[in-house]
Write a protein that holds these residues in place. Structure first.
Motif, PDB file in Angstrom:
ATOM      1  N   ILE A 103       9.949  -2.418   1.390  1.00 40.37           N
ATOM      2  CA  ILE A 103       9.814  -0.770   0.757  1.00 40.37           C
ATOM      3  C   ILE A 103       8.148  -1.368   0.845  1.00 40.37           C
ATOM      4  O   ILE A 103       6.895  -0.468   1.998  1.00 40.37           O
ATOM      5  N   HIS A 104       7.483  -1.937  -0.259  1.00 40.03           N
ATOM      6  CA  HIS A 104       6.087  -2.046  -0.657  1.00 40.03           C
ATOM      7  C   HIS A 104       5.149  -3.144   0.915  1.00 40.03           C
ATOM      8  O   HIS A 104       4.581  -2.016   1.131  1.00 40.03           O
ATOM      9  N   ARG A 105       5.979  -3.993   1.544  1.00 33.52           N
ATOM     10  CA  ARG A 105       5.416  -4.962   2.500  1.00 33.52           C
ATOM     11  C   ARG A 105       4.895  -3.327   3.918  1.00 33.52           C
ATOM     12  O   ARG A 105       3.469  -3.824   3.944  1.00 33.52           O
ATOM     13  N   VAL A 106       5.787  -2.890   4.066  1.00 30.79           N
ATOM     14  CA  VAL A 106       5.847  -1.922   5.120  1.00 30.79           C
ATOM     15  C   VAL A 106       4.525  -0.896   4.814  1.00 30.79           C
ATOM     16  O   VAL A 106       3.352  -0.176   5.448  1.00 30.79           O
ATOM     17  N   LEU A 107       4.773   0.264   4.016  1.00 33.43           N
ATOM     18  CA  LEU A 107       3.656   1.038   3.062  1.00 33.43           C
ATOM     19  C   LEU A 107       2.754   0.679   2.428  1.00 33.43           C
ATOM     20  O   LEU A 107       1.334   1.362   3.273  1.00 33.43           O
ATOM     21  N   SER A 108       2.236  -0.316   2.075  1.00 34.04           N
ATOM     22  CA  SER A 108       1.410  -1.398   1.571  1.00 34.04           C
ATOM     23  C   SER A 108       0.069  -1.859   3.019  1.00 34.04           C
ATOM     24  O   SER A 108      -1.016  -0.741   3.079  1.00 34.04           O
ATOM     25  N   PHE A 109       1.328  -1.581   3.913  1.00 33.60           N
ATOM     26  CA  PHE A 109      -0.022  -1.991   5.634  1.00 33.60           C
ATOM     27  C   PHE A 109      -0.194  -0.398   6.324  1.00 33.60           C
ATOM     28  O   PHE A 109      -1.366  -1.015   6.486  1.00 33.60           O
ATOM     29  N   ILE A 110       0.556   0.200   5.709  1.00 36.94           N
ATOM     30  CA  ILE A 110       0.659   1.472   6.716  1.00 36.94           C
ATOM     31  C   ILE A 110      -0.665   2.012   5.907  1.00 36.94           C
ATOM     32  O   ILE A 110      -1.761   2.588   6.048  1.00 36.94           O
ATOM     33  N   ALA A 111      -0.373   2.022   4.344  1.00 38.66           N
ATOM     34  CA  ALA A 111      -1.226   3.021   3.630  1.00 38.66           C
ATOM     35  C   ALA A 111      -3.183   1.781   3.396  1.00 38.66           C
ATOM     36  O   ALA A 111      -4.025   2.220   3.297  1.00 38.66           O
ATOM     37  N   ASN A 112      -3.395   0.310   3.849  1.00 30.60           N
ATOM     38  CA  ASN A 112      -4.357  -0.270   3.909  1.00 30.60           C
ATOM     39  C   ASN A 112      -5.578   0.977   4.425  1.00 30.60           C
ATOM     40  O   ASN A 112      -5.347   1.222   5.491  1.00 30.60           O
ATOM     41  N   THR A 113      -6.197   1.084   4.075  1.00 37.24           N
ATOM     42  CA  THR A 113      -8.285   0.698   4.462  1.00 37.24           C
ATOM     43  C   THR A 113      -9.329   0.289   4.748  1.00 37.24           C
ATOM     44  O   THR A 113      -9.970   0.998   4.217  1.00 37.24           O
ATOM     45  N   SER A 114      -8.659  -0.957   4.529  1.00 43.06           N
ATOM     46  CA  SER A 114      -9.760  -1.583   4.859  1.00 43.06           C
ATOM     47  C   SER A 114     -10.055  -2.225   6.133  1.00 43.06           C
ATOM     48  O   SER A 114     -10.457  -3.377   6.235  1.00 43.06           O
ATOM     49  N   GLY A 115      -9.820  -1.812   7.183  1.00 41.35           N
ATOM     50  CA  GLY A 115      -9.589  -2.289   8.128  1.00 41.35           C
ATOM     51  C   GLY A 115      -8.207  -2.449   8.842  1.00 41.35           C
ATOM     52  O   GLY A 115      -8.560  -3.859  10.036  1.00 41.35           O
ATOM     53  N   LYS A 116      -7.259  -3.194   8.100  1.00 40.30           N
ATOM     54  CA  LYS A 116      -6.504  -4.094   8.382  1.00 40.30           C
ATOM     55  C   LYS A 116      -5.537  -3.333   7.840  1.00 40.30           C
ATOM     56  O   LYS A 116      -3.986  -4.080   8.205  1.00 40.30           O
ATOM     57  N   GLY A 117      -4.873  -2.394   8.336  1.00 43.22           N
ATOM     58  CA  GLY A 117      -4.195  -1.584   8.183  1.00 43.22           C
ATOM     59  C   GLY A 117      -4.268   0.468   8.810  1.00 43.22           C
ATOM     60  O   GLY A 117      -4.789   0.462   9.619  1.00 43.22           O
ATOM     61  N   TYR A 118      -3.295   1.293   8.811  1.00 47.62           N
ATOM     62  CA  TYR A 118      -3.230   1.989   9.429  1.00 47.62           C
ATOM     63  C   TYR A 118      -4.306   3.130   8.872  1.00 47.62           C
ATOM     64  O   TYR A 118      -3.807   4.091   9.220  1.00 47.62           O
TER      65      TYR A 118
END
Length: 615
Positions: free
Chosen positions: A413-428
């Motif tokens: 769950i953390h891998r998925v949601l943290s990737f989507i929530a990434n705001t550093s240009g390496k996520g969504y």
């Protein structure tokens, strides 16, 4: 804290609905004279709660009934020990039980008690029907009588020397010797003494009423033979029931010379009450009548209501032989049990739970460990003693938390949601992407085929009340998700193939939601945390009803949450349990200081609760 679903259920007095599957669920009524331990909790209440929550997920019309069993010798004995009245004991321990089950997120539709006017009225009405139909007989028994107290002494009001050769324990109870374990009758004790005044009682004749089980045996056996197959009774329930039938049924005494209980409504027996195992199962009915005055729509409606009952193995004959015989004997159209789910024992470390010795984790202890209810629920259900006795160990608890909940479920769950929530240009940037072409993406299609199989197996296991297997199937989806992420190399795809990365991410977040729905019966507070992270109200969850095409959604998880939807930034959902904490808990709950802990627990209970209310 009770969840929203539990509160909503209480505001709606549900009745059977034509054309729907109506399910009445009961959990064995916990006895009111002590605090429930983990074995008690998984043995009936928690197991029933999981099934009730699953039934709601399926869209069935269900009510879940339980409460405290409050009459009988043990209550009178406990009241004497604590120097108060039986009613004060019941008020006090009813509040304690309620608090424990609330903390464990138990979603009762009604959690009542048996010391009510409704219990007396319904119990006496059933008794009168048995009298009218000539299913009762009178017999004279010999029982110990205390002249000083001017009363017959029930088994727990007598102590003496154990008659077993080589034992000679001088504080054996009238029902059992705690030293050698032998079951006893009070008249078998050597040098008996009244537990209240310590004088020597004498043997005296007393008349009692008996339910003539042999006369009801043919009707009972027809019911058992048919329903145990239709209802897929657990094997331990079948074995225990047929053991009673093989031995031949005998008349069963249903009255006692006590004060605390439902009075027998016959002049000759006006100073007696009903035996607790006659009146306790009737408590399911009376507690339902406290839930709704139209209780007969549930309890006298076998054509449209299915009764599922949950209990530990020591309660089986009273629910498969005594209670059905009582209802059959009335000649009325009662809703008899369809399915029974029976657990074996959960033991603690190398021995048994013991309140008197301060050994084991009890309901109020779980909260003190600072591990949330969802972790305790998960452990107990993953370790549910469905086929044989199981053992609670702190090392196993640590492994299941750290490996299964943190490294598997929490990690996915953390891998998925943290990737989507990434705001550093390496996520969504917290926004779920669109995923055109997901239905032709080979890796995704292979994974969702497996997920569909797991969901099918989950439903099959839960319908058969194989709760441990159902939990395992749900957790397998988390394992599939982790493998899917790993094989897809999603973190590289973001740079190299944005279209494929979006497919993997949108599919994975759909799996997160699917997992939360399937795990909600087992870990409701965990699921609600995930729903909040996804910014999806729990009302939006899809059900497992056929109308909702749950299998189609399981095969297409990328369609579950729409593109453009925003989520919250995730946080760790579970707290790791360290080796030092395990060592500390082992010492606290089963170490050399057990006797001191038992004394402190007893004192705390006396100080904290007075007549069911906190100071």
């Amino acid at each position: 804290m009770e969840d929203q679903e539990s509160q909503e259920n209480k505001s709606l007095k549900k009745l059977p609905i034509a054309g729907k599957r109506n399910i009445l669920i009961t959990s064995a009524l916990p006895y009111v004279n002590n605090v429930p331990h983990l074995g008690n909790i998984i043995g009936s209440v928690l197991s029933a709660d999981v099934f009730a929550r699953y039934c709601r997920l399926r869209g069935y019309n269900v009510i879940f009934i339980c409460g405290t069993d409050e009459y009988g010798t043990a209550t009178e004995t406990k009241a004497m020990e604590e120097n108060c009245t039986p009613k004060e004991i019941c008020d006090k321990y009813h509040a304690i039980h309620k608090e424990v089950y609330d903390w464990f997120d138990t979603s009762f539709d009604e959690f009542g008690r048996t010391s009510t006017t409704q219990q007396t009225e319904i119990c006496q009405a059933i008794f009168k029907k048995l009298v009218e139909n000539n299913w009762l007989s009178e017999n004279t028994m010999q029982q110990l009588y205390c002249d000083k107290c001017e009363r017959f002494l029930a088994d727990r009001f007598v102590e003496g020397t154990c008659p077993t050769l080589g034992c000679d324990y001088d504080s054996a109870r009238g029902d059992q010797c705690e030293k050698c374990g032998k079951l006893l009758n009070p008249t078998e004790l050597r040098d008996p003494r009244c537990k209240v005044c310590q004088t020597t009682p004498r043997i005296r004749d007393t008349d009692h009423l008996f339910l003539e089980l042999p006369l009801l045996e043919d009707q009972l056996k027809d019911y058992i033979d048919e329903t145990s197959v239709i209802g897929s009774w657990s094997q331990n329930a079948i074995q225990a029931t047929y053991a009673w039938l093989r031995d031949g049924l005998k008349p069963r005494c249903i009255t006692r010379d006590l004060k605390w209980g439902v009075p027998v409504p016959l002049e000759k027996f006006k100073d007696k009450v009903f035996y607790v195992w006659f009146d306790a199962p009737i408590g399911y009915v009376s507690i339902t009548s406290c839930y709704t005055p139209e209780w007969e729509q549930w309890w006298k409606n076998p054509e449209h209501v299915e009764l599922y009952q949950f209990m530990g193995k020591d309660n089986v004959p009273f629910h498969t032989v005594m209670f059905p015989s009582t209802l059959i004997g009335t000649g009325e159209n009662w809703t008899l049990m369809k399915s029974i789910s029976v657990t074996e024992y959960l033991n603690y470390e190398s021995g048994k739970f013991s309140k008197s010795k301060g050994v084991g984790v009890f309901g109020n202890d779980a909260k003190d460990t600072e591990q949330p209810a969802e972790v305790w629920r998960y452990y107990l259900l993953a370790n549910r003693p469905e086929i044989s006795d199981t053992v609670f160990t702190w090392e196993d608890f640590q492994t299941k938390l750290n490996s299964e909940l943190i490294n598997n479920l929490g990690n996915f769950i953390h891998r998925v949601l943290s990737f989507i929530a990434n705001t550093s240009g390496k996520g969504y940037e917290t926004v779920i992407p669109d995923a055109p072409g997901a239905d032709s993406h080979p890796l995704t299609m292979a994974m969702t085929e497996k997920v569909g199989t797991h969901v099918n197996q989950y439903v099959k296991a839960m319908e058969q009340v194989k709760l441990k297997q159902g939990l395992k199937c749900a957790m397998s989806i988390s394992s599939e998700g982790n493998a899917y992420l790993q094989e897809s190399q999603y973190f590289r795809l973001f740079e190299e193939d944005q279209a494929s990365c979006s497919i993997v991410v949108k599919t994975s977040v759909g799996l997160v939601y699917l997992l939360s729905c399937l795990l909600e019966p087992f870990m409701p507070s965990f699921s609600h945390k995930v729903f909040r992270l996804l910014k999806l109200p729990r009302e939006t969850r899809f059900s497992l009803s056929e109308e909702d095409n749950y299998l189609e959604k399981a095969h297409k998880p990328w369609e579950i949450i729409p593109a453009g939807h925003k989520i919250e930034k995730p946080y760790p959902l579970f707290k790791k349990l360290t080796d030092d904490e395990v060592k500390s808990f082992k010492n606290k709950y089963g170490g050399s200081g057990g006797a001191d802990r038992a004394k402190k627990m007893a004192e705390k209970l006396k100080q904290t609760y007075i007549s069911g209310s906190k100071n």
